[in-house]
Design a protein around this motif. Sequence first.
Motif, mmCIF file in Angstrom:
data_model
loop_
_atom_site.group_PDB
_atom_site.id
_atom_site.type_symbol
_atom_site.label_atom_id
_atom_site.label_comp_id
_atom_site.label_asym_id
_atom_site.label_seq_id
_atom_site.Cartn_x
_atom_site.Cartn_y
_atom_site.Cartn_z
ATOM 1 N N UNK A 1 110.277 45.714 109.660
ATOM 2 C CA UNK A 1 109.785 46.892 108.946
ATOM 3 C C UNK A 1 110.763 48.053 109.089
ATOM 4 N N UNK A 2 111.312 48.215 110.261
ATOM 5 C CA UNK A 2 112.287 49.282 110.496
ATOM 6 C C UNK A 2 113.542 49.040 109.661
ATOM 7 N N UNK A 3 114.013 47.768 109.643
ATOM 8 C CA UNK A 3 115.184 47.425 108.832
ATOM 9 C C UNK A 3 114.888 47.699 107.355
ATOM 10 N N UNK A 4 113.697 47.314 106.920
ATOM 11 C CA UNK A 4 113.318 47.553 105.531
ATOM 12 C C UNK A 4 113.317 49.024 105.177
ATOM 13 N N UNK A 5 112.842 49.845 106.085
ATOM 14 C CA UNK A 5 112.835 51.284 105.840
ATOM 15 C C UNK A 5 114.255 51.824 105.702
ATOM 16 N N UNK B 1 120.160 53.163 88.507
ATOM 17 C CA UNK B 1 118.707 53.019 88.585
ATOM 18 C C UNK B 1 118.333 51.619 89.050
ATOM 19 N N UNK B 2 119.019 50.617 88.515
ATOM 20 C CA UNK B 2 118.755 49.246 88.910
ATOM 21 C C UNK B 2 119.121 49.028 90.381
ATOM 22 N N UNK B 3 120.247 49.626 90.810
ATOM 23 C CA UNK B 3 120.654 49.498 92.210
ATOM 24 C C UNK B 3 119.635 50.156 93.133
ATOM 25 N N UNK B 4 119.189 51.351 92.755
ATOM 26 C CA UNK B 4 118.185 52.054 93.563
ATOM 27 C C UNK B 4 116.891 51.252 93.641
ATOM 28 N N UNK B 5 116.471 50.687 92.509
ATOM 29 C CA UNK B 5 115.248 49.885 92.507
ATOM 30 C C UNK B 5 115.422 48.644 93.381
ATOM 31 N N UNK B 6 116.585 47.982 93.277
ATOM 32 C CA UNK B 6 116.839 46.782 94.073
ATOM 33 C C UNK B 6 116.779 47.096 95.563
ATOM 34 N N UNK B 7 117.401 48.199 95.964
ATOM 35 C CA UNK B 7 117.416 48.570 97.382
ATOM 36 C C UNK B 7 116.023 48.957 97.874
ATOM 37 N N UNK B 8 115.332 49.759 97.095
ATOM 38 C CA UNK B 8 114.005 50.208 97.524
ATOM 39 C C UNK B 8 113.027 49.054 97.576
ATOM 40 N N UNK B 9 113.029 48.199 96.540
ATOM 41 C CA UNK B 9 112.125 47.054 96.544
ATOM 42 C C UNK B 9 112.478 46.058 97.641
ATOM 43 N N UNK B 10 113.779 45.872 97.887
ATOM 44 C CA UNK B 10 114.197 44.992 98.982
ATOM 45 C C UNK B 10 113.724 45.549 100.314
ATOM 46 N N UNK B 11 113.850 46.859 100.457
ATOM 47 C CA UNK B 11 113.382 47.495 101.678
ATOM 48 C C UNK B 11 111.887 47.342 101.867
ATOM 49 N N UNK B 12 111.154 47.471 100.771
ATOM 50 C CA UNK B 12 109.702 47.315 100.850
ATOM 51 C C UNK B 12 109.312 45.893 101.226
ATOM 52 N N UNK B 13 110.057 44.917 100.682
ATOM 53 C CA UNK B 13 109.773 43.521 101.020
ATOM 54 C C UNK B 13 110.093 43.253 102.490
ATOM 55 N N UNK B 14 111.272 43.698 102.937
ATOM 56 C CA UNK B 14 111.657 43.498 104.329
ATOM 57 C C UNK B 14 110.701 44.206 105.288
ATOM 58 N N UNK B 15 110.216 45.353 104.851
ATOM 59 C CA UNK B 15 109.324 46.143 105.713
ATOM 60 C C UNK B 15 107.989 45.464 105.927
ATOM 61 N N UNK B 16 107.714 44.406 105.161
ATOM 62 C CA UNK B 16 106.425 43.734 105.291
ATOM 63 C C UNK B 16 106.573 42.255 105.608
ATOM 64 N N UNK B 17 107.708 41.895 106.222
ATOM 65 C CA UNK B 17 107.923 40.531 106.703
ATOM 66 C C UNK B 17 107.566 40.478 108.183
ATOM 67 N N UNK B 18 106.823 39.442 108.554
ATOM 68 C CA UNK B 18 106.443 39.223 109.943
ATOM 69 C C UNK B 18 105.716 40.430 110.521
ATOM 70 N N UNK B 19 104.771 40.953 109.756
ATOM 71 C CA UNK B 19 103.951 42.055 110.248
ATOM 72 C C UNK B 19 103.170 41.584 111.472
ATOM 73 N N UNK B 20 103.128 42.432 112.465
ATOM 74 C CA UNK B 20 102.328 42.126 113.648
ATOM 75 C C UNK B 20 103.168 41.822 114.869
#
Length: 313
Positions: A115-119, A286-305
């Motif tokens: 989650x920290x990496x994703x942020x 815009x596409x780069x920003x979306x890719x980075x933000x969405x990637x960050x959001x996905x990474x931020x929710x991997x292995x929660x807990x």
Amino acid sequence: MIPLHIVLAVLVTFIWGVNFTFIAWALESFPPLMLTALRFFFTAVPLVLFLKPPKFNRTLFIYAIGTFVMQYAFVFTAMHLGASAGLTALLLQFQIFITVLLAYVILGEAVSRMQIIGMLVGVLGLGVIALNLGGDMPLVGFICILIAAIGWSFGNIASKQVSTQQSNIYTTAPADNNKASKKTSTLSAVSLVVWGDLIAYMVLTLSSLLFENEAWTLATFTQASFKSWLSLGFIVYVSTLIGFGLWAHLLSQNIASKVMPFALLVPVFGMATSVLLIGEVVTWWKMLAMLLILSGLILANVKIGLGRKSAHA
């Protein structure tokens, strides 16, 4: 999350994504604070006459101010000042990162290394937008949207706290009363939205009268286009009442870190509908920003807990 909750979460994010286009159309006839006040007036009235109010306390007030007043007053103002619908939808999703951090600090929910990496990856996307300010995203609009994201984040935490307080009343009910308890929980979520809207309406009307006094004339309403009125109807009844009612219910039934990742679909729907309906131009950054933000959001929710034990199952 059960399958029904997953379907509802996707539906809400689609509604919120296309909603940015309707906001742009409504702003063609109404100034931002007035539009926000009208949104919450029509959402709250007359439903407040039929729904039992939740317990009024500081948490409910924070929910109303954060989720409704801060988020929408600043989003509408940003778009009024030139922020495009697609970029607004994308940038506003920083509320997810902020919500996860607040859930850790306030609710004791887990935050993992991923989650920290994703942020951090998401911050890179934020930097791409910051380096391309102007045109579709003026500096003042950029600041307004970040303030809106902070407001929504505090509202999310307050929403969960209020909804949990309401649902706890029914946790000791016998097993054969489960259906009645779930129905009551849903009504409590809708009540939370409607009464929160009423608080927001009063605050925003006073703000609009203070800063947009010249707009409060009969001509503003009689000369507003049919498209703007139709857009206001979508914003009121679909985005606010249905969208936030379902979202509050989902947060009351699941931990915040399970629900919030679905919000990453909002900028996808928002950008796509903005391009299709109002002709927003999609650039490489815009596409780069979306890719980075969405990637960050996905990474931020991997292995929660993996972090601190959650205080809520």
